[in-house]
Scaffold this motif. Structure first.
Motif, PDB file in Angstrom:
ATOM      1  N   ASP A 120       5.002   3.628 -30.240  1.00  0.00           N
ATOM      2  CA  ASP A 120       4.148   4.312 -31.222  1.00  0.00           C
ATOM      3  C   ASP A 120       4.463   3.923 -32.666  1.00  0.00           C
ATOM      4  O   ASP A 120       3.565   3.599 -33.434  1.00  0.00           O
ATOM      5  N   ALA A 121       5.729   3.972 -33.044  1.00  0.00           N
ATOM      6  CA  ALA A 121       6.093   3.708 -34.442  1.00  0.00           C
ATOM      7  C   ALA A 121       6.285   2.222 -34.733  1.00  0.00           C
ATOM      8  O   ALA A 121       6.340   1.825 -35.898  1.00  0.00           O
ATOM      9  N   LYS A 122       6.427   1.399 -33.687  1.00  0.00           N
ATOM     10  CA  LYS A 122       6.633  -0.056 -33.841  1.00  0.00           C
ATOM     11  C   LYS A 122       7.918  -0.383 -34.612  1.00  0.00           C
ATOM     12  O   LYS A 122       8.019  -1.438 -35.229  1.00  0.00           O
ATOM     13  N   GLN A 123       8.890   0.525 -34.550  1.00  0.00           N
ATOM     14  CA  GLN A 123      10.158   0.315 -35.250  1.00  0.00           C
ATOM     15  C   GLN A 123      11.202  -0.188 -34.242  1.00  0.00           C
ATOM     16  O   GLN A 123      12.157   0.494 -33.896  1.00  0.00           O
ATOM     17  N   PHE A 124      11.013  -1.420 -33.794  1.00  0.00           N
ATOM     18  CA  PHE A 124      11.825  -1.950 -32.700  1.00  0.00           C
ATOM     19  C   PHE A 124      13.292  -2.144 -33.111  1.00  0.00           C
ATOM     20  O   PHE A 124      14.205  -1.807 -32.356  1.00  0.00           O
ATOM     21  N   LYS A 125      13.494  -2.690 -34.284  1.00  0.00           N
ATOM     22  CA  LYS A 125      14.869  -2.936 -34.730  1.00  0.00           C
ATOM     23  C   LYS A 125      15.594  -1.623 -35.014  1.00  0.00           C
ATOM     24  O   LYS A 125      16.788  -1.489 -34.724  1.00  0.00           O
ATOM     25  N   ILE A 126      14.874  -0.663 -35.586  1.00  0.00           N
ATOM     26  CA  ILE A 126      15.477   0.651 -35.838  1.00  0.00           C
ATOM     27  C   ILE A 126      15.850   1.316 -34.517  1.00  0.00           C
ATOM     28  O   ILE A 126      16.912   1.935 -34.392  1.00  0.00           O
ATOM     29  N   ALA A 127      14.987   1.162 -33.522  1.00  0.00           N
ATOM     30  CA  ALA A 127      15.288   1.722 -32.195  1.00  0.00           C
ATOM     31  C   ALA A 127      16.562   1.116 -31.638  1.00  0.00           C
ATOM     32  O   ALA A 127      17.434   1.831 -31.115  1.00  0.00           O
ATOM     33  N   ASN A 128      16.704  -0.205 -31.742  1.00  0.00           N
ATOM     34  CA  ASN A 128      17.893  -0.852 -31.198  1.00  0.00           C
ATOM     35  C   ASN A 128      19.157  -0.506 -31.992  1.00  0.00           C
ATOM     36  O   ASN A 128      20.248  -0.411 -31.424  1.00  0.00           O
ATOM     37  N   LEU A 129      19.007  -0.315 -33.294  1.00  0.00           N
ATOM     38  CA  LEU A 129      20.161   0.108 -34.085  1.00  0.00           C
ATOM     39  C   LEU A 129      20.641   1.491 -33.639  1.00  0.00           C
ATOM     40  O   LEU A 129      21.849   1.750 -33.542  1.00  0.00           O
ATOM     41  N   LEU A 130      19.696   2.370 -33.349  1.00  0.00           N
ATOM     42  CA  LEU A 130      20.046   3.705 -32.869  1.00  0.00           C
ATOM     43  C   LEU A 130      20.714   3.612 -31.497  1.00  0.00           C
ATOM     44  O   LEU A 130      21.702   4.303 -31.223  1.00  0.00           O
ATOM     45  N   ASP A 132      22.355   0.990 -30.298  1.00  0.00           N
ATOM     46  CA  ASP A 132      23.685   0.403 -30.499  1.00  0.00           C
ATOM     47  C   ASP A 132      24.687   1.473 -30.950  1.00  0.00           C
ATOM     48  O   ASP A 132      25.842   1.482 -30.526  1.00  0.00           O
ATOM     49  N   TYR A 133      24.215   2.371 -31.811  1.00  0.00           N
ATOM     50  CA  TYR A 133      25.060   3.473 -32.271  1.00  0.00           C
ATOM     51  C   TYR A 133      25.468   4.352 -31.091  1.00  0.00           C
ATOM     52  O   TYR A 133      26.623   4.740 -30.946  1.00  0.00           O
TER      53      TYR A 133
END
Length: 288
Positions: A120-130, A132-133
């Protein structure tokens, strides 16, 4: 004597204010469109010291707030009602990031973030950063590298990174699916199959009914995409070129029944032959 009455006076004043403020506020919130109800929450910098030893509880309450909000949005869309505006994806993301900072072990925050930050948000890199955290804390949880592997392969087209994530998921889970994905070089032509496998796994394991239904709808859409792709490839094998349209595939008997987009859009073929839909795999809003 006066000092002994202060707690009682404070209590009475609090009860009076509660009676004056809460009912109108509750009525106001009840009558607001559901997609406007996410509301304001103080930053995690402010919440952390206030939470004291209740950080897990506060983090869980932030996740629950997002889940209830999202459930209302999905429910309204499934009823066929056009949303007044786009869901507050940025606000949802902010609350979930705050939740994991308060409690980095919160399972629901990572799982739910994966559900909407990507599709939905198209925030793929942000998703992966989360994700990884989360892997730093939930070291036993194979779902997190599984999610990150899918994001890397399907959305970001970073196949070496995807293989590394899937290998980690395979090491933690021992499942054959993850082992095969870890060793597979995923080409563009295999992306729909990958999406179906991923969504089927997500839908099977999801406990939240709103999110489960969301996966089921998206899975149904991708099954339709796969049917069109199969018909397209049969047409190409017989005629040596791409079909003009999805309608042509139906008319010539390559595709039956006519594919239906569960999001209310219309499937079509791009110039390259890729299957697309006017809905972009999202429910309609008044702003579209």
């Amino acid at each position: 004597m006066i000092n002994s009455r202060l707690p009682l006076v404070a209590l009475l004043v609090s009860l009076f204010l509660y009676g004056v403020v809460i009912p109108p506020f509750t009525s106001y919130m009840r009558n607001k469109p559901i997609e406007e109800k996410l509301g304001y929450v103080p930053s995690v910098t402010f919440l952390k010291p206030l939470s004291a030893d209740q950080k897990e509880l506060v983090g869980a309450s932030l996740v629950m707030k997002v889940l209830m909000y999202f459930g209302g949005v999905v429910g309204k869309a499934q009823e066929g009602r056009v949303l007044a505006e786009l869901p507050d994806l940025q606000g949802m993301s902010r609350l979930l990031h705050g939740a994991v900072q308060l409690d980095p072990y919160n399972m629901d925050a990572y799982y739910f973030a994966q559900g909407f930050l990507t599709w939905d948000a198209k925030q793929f890199k942000i998703a992966n950063l989360l994700l990884d955290y989360g892997m730093k804390y939930r070291t036993w949880d194979w779902y997190l590298p599984f999610f990150a592997g899918f994001n890397s392969a399907y959305f970001l087209k970073d196949y070496p990174k995807a293989a590394a994530y899937y290998k980690k998921a395979a090491d933690l889970s021992g499942q054959d699916l993850h082992k095969s994905l870890a060793g597979r070089y995923m080409q563009e032509s295999g992306q729909t199959d990958l999406a179906i496998a991923y969504l089927a796994a997500m839908e099977k394991g999801e406990k939240n009914q709103a999110l489960k239904k969301n996966y089921q709808i998206r899975l149904a859409a991708f099954h339709e995409v796969k049917r069109i792709e199969t018909a397209r490839d049969r047409f190409m094998a017989e005629h040596g070129g791409l079909p003009v349209s999805v309608e042509q595939l139906v008319q010539l008997g390559f595709l039956a029944p006519t594919p239906v987009d569960p999001y209310g859009g219309r499937f079509y073929l791009e110039a390259s032959g890729k299957v697309a839909t006017t809905s972009k795999f999202a429910f309609a809003t008044k702003n579209k």
